[in-house]
Design a protein around this motif. Structure first.
Motif, PDB file in Angstrom:
ATOM      1  N   PHE A  71     -66.533  74.997  66.802  1.00 21.23           N
ATOM      2  CA  PHE A  71     -66.281  73.792  67.596  1.00 21.23           C
ATOM      3  C   PHE A  71     -65.111  73.973  68.552  1.00 21.23           C
ATOM      4  N   GLU A  72     -64.022  74.590  68.071  1.00 20.99           N
ATOM      5  CA  GLU A  72     -62.816  74.736  68.893  1.00 20.99           C
ATOM      6  C   GLU A  72     -62.773  76.066  69.645  1.00 20.99           C
ATOM      7  N   GLN A  73     -63.742  76.930  69.379  1.00 26.45           N
ATOM      8  CA  GLN A  73     -63.869  78.204  70.105  1.00 26.45           C
ATOM      9  C   GLN A  73     -62.654  79.116  69.951  1.00 26.45           C
ATOM     10  N   HIS A  74     -62.171  79.201  68.728  1.00 24.33           N
ATOM     11  CA  HIS A  74     -61.158  80.210  68.409  1.00 24.33           C
ATOM     12  C   HIS A  74     -61.240  80.522  66.912  1.00 24.33           C
ATOM     13  N   ASP A  75     -60.620  81.619  66.508  1.00 29.53           N
ATOM     14  CA  ASP A  75     -60.771  82.116  65.144  1.00 29.53           C
ATOM     15  C   ASP A  75     -60.115  81.219  64.100  1.00 29.53           C
ATOM     16  N   GLN A  76     -60.727  81.240  62.941  1.00 30.02           N
ATOM     17  CA  GLN A  76     -60.137  80.673  61.736  1.00 30.02           C
ATOM     18  C   GLN A  76     -60.046  81.808  60.729  1.00 30.02           C
ATOM     19  N   VAL A  77     -58.841  82.087  60.254  1.00 36.47           N
ATOM     20  CA  VAL A  77     -58.616  83.234  59.371  1.00 36.47           C
ATOM     21  C   VAL A  77     -58.223  82.735  57.985  1.00 36.47           C
ATOM     22  N   ILE A  78     -58.942  83.199  56.975  1.00 36.30           N
ATOM     23  CA  ILE A  78     -58.638  82.837  55.590  1.00 36.30           C
ATOM     24  C   ILE A  78     -58.211  84.091  54.860  1.00 36.30           C
ATOM     25  N   SER A  79     -56.975  84.113  54.368  1.00 37.22           N
ATOM     26  CA  SER A  79     -56.464  85.266  53.610  1.00 37.22           C
ATOM     27  C   SER A  79     -56.242  84.854  52.159  1.00 37.22           C
ATOM     28  N   ALA A 142     -62.129  93.011  53.404  1.00 38.34           N
ATOM     29  CA  ALA A 142     -61.195  94.079  53.767  1.00 38.34           C
ATOM     30  C   ALA A 142     -59.808  93.511  54.068  1.00 38.34           C
ATOM     31  N   GLY A 143     -58.826  94.402  54.034  1.00 39.98           N
ATOM     32  CA  GLY A 143     -57.471  94.016  54.411  1.00 39.98           C
ATOM     33  C   GLY A 143     -56.542  93.917  53.223  1.00 39.98           C
ATOM     34  N   SER A 144     -55.251  93.893  53.534  1.00 40.74           N
ATOM     35  CA  SER A 144     -54.233  93.717  52.515  1.00 40.74           C
ATOM     36  C   SER A 144     -53.178  92.739  53.047  1.00 40.74           C
ATOM     37  N   PRO A 145     -53.242  91.473  52.686  1.00 42.97           N
ATOM     38  CA  PRO A 145     -54.174  90.900  51.717  1.00 42.97           C
ATOM     39  C   PRO A 145     -55.594  90.814  52.275  1.00 42.97           C
ATOM     40  N   PRO A 146     -56.589  90.718  51.396  1.00 41.38           N
ATOM     41  CA  PRO A 146     -57.968  90.583  51.886  1.00 41.38           C
ATOM     42  C   PRO A 146     -58.132  89.287  52.668  1.00 41.38           C
ATOM     43  N   LYS A 147     -58.925  89.361  53.754  1.00 44.87           N
ATOM     44  CA  LYS A 147     -59.098  88.159  54.580  1.00 44.87           C
ATOM     45  C   LYS A 147     -60.469  88.142  55.229  1.00 44.87           C
ATOM     46  N   VAL A 148     -60.904  86.954  55.597  1.00 46.72           N
ATOM     47  CA  VAL A 148     -62.152  86.778  56.319  1.00 46.72           C
ATOM     48  C   VAL A 148     -61.863  85.912  57.540  1.00 46.72           C
ATOM     49  N   SER A 149     -62.435  86.293  58.689  1.00 44.14           N
ATOM     50  CA  SER A 149     -62.215  85.545  59.933  1.00 44.14           C
ATOM     51  C   SER A 149     -63.541  85.021  60.470  1.00 44.14           C
ATOM     52  N   PHE A 150     -63.576  83.739  60.749  1.00 39.73           N
ATOM     53  CA  PHE A 150     -64.730  83.150  61.427  1.00 39.73           C
ATOM     54  C   PHE A 150     -64.397  83.092  62.916  1.00 39.73           C
ATOM     55  N   ASN A 151     -65.293  83.614  63.753  1.00 38.19           N
ATOM     56  CA  ASN A 151     -65.027  83.607  65.192  1.00 38.19           C
ATOM     57  C   ASN A 151     -65.716  82.430  65.879  1.00 38.19           C
ATOM     58  N   ALA A 152     -65.650  82.412  67.192  1.00 41.09           N
ATOM     59  CA  ALA A 152     -66.180  81.276  67.963  1.00 41.09           C
ATOM     60  C   ALA A 152     -67.683  81.096  67.809  1.00 41.09           C
ATOM     61  N   LEU A 153     -68.373  82.145  67.350  1.00 45.28           N
ATOM     62  CA  LEU A 153     -69.807  82.049  67.117  1.00 45.28           C
ATOM     63  C   LEU A 153     -70.118  81.599  65.685  1.00 45.28           C
ATOM     64  N   MET A 177     -68.259  82.310  34.915  1.00 45.81           N
ATOM     65  CA  MET A 177     -67.753  82.752  36.216  1.00 45.81           C
ATOM     66  C   MET A 177     -68.537  82.158  37.371  1.00 45.81           C
ATOM     67  N   ARG A 178     -67.879  82.103  38.535  1.00 45.81           N
ATOM     68  CA  ARG A 178     -68.523  81.718  39.782  1.00 45.81           C
ATOM     69  C   ARG A 178     -68.168  82.759  40.846  1.00 45.81           C
ATOM     70  N   ALA A 179     -68.985  82.818  41.888  1.00 43.63           N
ATOM     71  CA  ALA A 179     -68.730  83.725  43.013  1.00 43.63           C
ATOM     72  C   ALA A 179     -69.034  82.997  44.312  1.00 43.63           C
ATOM     73  N   ILE A 180     -68.313  83.364  45.353  1.00 43.04           N
ATOM     74  CA  ILE A 180     -68.547  82.845  46.705  1.00 43.04           C
ATOM     75  C   ILE A 180     -68.856  84.039  47.605  1.00 43.04           C
ATOM     76  N   THR A 181     -69.916  83.928  48.404  1.00 31.45           N
ATOM     77  CA  THR A 181     -70.232  84.994  49.350  1.00 31.45           C
ATOM     78  C   THR A 181     -70.217  84.455  50.773  1.00 31.45           C
ATOM     79  N   VAL A 182     -69.882  85.345  51.703  1.00 34.10           N
ATOM     80  CA  VAL A 182     -69.974  85.057  53.130  1.00 34.10           C
ATOM     81  C   VAL A 182     -70.870  86.129  53.744  1.00 34.10           C
ATOM     82  N   ASN A 183     -71.876  85.708  54.487  1.00 34.97           N
ATOM     83  CA  ASN A 183     -72.792  86.634  55.140  1.00 34.97           C
ATOM     84  C   ASN A 183     -72.295  86.964  56.537  1.00 34.97           C
ATOM     85  N   GLN A 184     -72.201  88.249  56.845  1.00 29.33           N
ATOM     86  CA  GLN A 184     -71.630  88.661  58.134  1.00 29.33           C
ATOM     87  C   GLN A 184     -72.470  88.196  59.324  1.00 29.33           C
TER      88      GLN A 184
END
Length: 208
Positions: A71-79, A142-153, A177-184
């Motif tokens: 919506f805002e056309q910029h990244d949201q980064v979750i670490s 990936a990353g240290s700390p691990p992170k996921v970024s959602f882009n403008a798309l 247990m529970r798990a959360i997945t994000v599809n690239q």
């Protein structure tokens, strides 16, 4: 007037002159047994409820970040901080991957559960993951700390987050247990529940 049979029945006594339980007394006993059993079930299932609640909250915030990025056309980064069992959402206005306070970029930190000792990022040793292999990392981004970024798309990196109740981690019990997945490719966020009866490849089933 009562007949002779009814009169005799009403005068029946147990040996020693004691009367039997009345219907009301029996119903009260049954109700108390049901209440105690229900309390035991609630106590036994509280770990499952806590893990499910934590997974739902994380999935919801990931979905919100995905929508906001588009919506805002910029990244949201979750670490993710696997030691403190927290995750941080960075509103990356210029999509450069850095927290630029000079332009008002914000970060918000969230605890995985109300107490860090309740639900944690983790897994009991030897637990099979979504791919059917032994889990080797609580968070596979990936990353240290691990992170996921959602882009403008609205798309992001693929990864999995595994979580477990702390007491189950100590006991080596993965069943809640529970798990959360994000599809690239799509950025889609999904929730999974540990289930040995699943057709696999791992012992997990998709939660609706």
């Amino acid at each position: 007037m009562r007949g002779p049979i009814a009169s005799r029945l009403s005068n029946l006594r147990r040996p020693g002159g004691e009367r039997g339980f009345s219907l009301a007394e029996m119903l009260a006993v049954v109700a108390m047994i049901g209440l105690v059993a229900g309390m035991g079930l609630y106590i036994a299932d509280t770990a499952s409820w806590r893990v499910s609640s934590a997974a739902s909250d994380l999935a919801r915030r990931l979905e919100q970040s995905r929508s906001k990025a588009a919506f805002e056309q910029h990244d949201q980064v979750i670490s993710f901080d696997t030691a403190a069992h927290t995750f941080t959402i960075h509103d990356d206005d210029n999509s450069d991957g850095n927290v630029d306070s000079a332009i008002g970029e914000e970060t918000r930190v969230f605890q995985l559960s109300q107490s860090a000792s309740e639900v944690v990022f983790g897994y009991p040793t030897g637990t099979k993951g979504l791919d059917g292999n032994n889990i080797t990392a609580a968070i596979t981004f990936a990353g240290s700390p691990p992170k996921v970024s959602f882009n403008a798309l609205g798309v992001a990196q693929s990864g999995v987050v595994y979580m477990v109740a702390y007491e189950d981690l100590q006991a080596g019990d993965p069943t809640k247990m529970r798990a959360i997945t994000v599809n690239q490719a799509t950025g889609r966020v999904r929730r999974w529940r540990y289930d040995t009866e699943s057709n696999g490849p791992g012992p997990w089933r998709l939660e609706r």
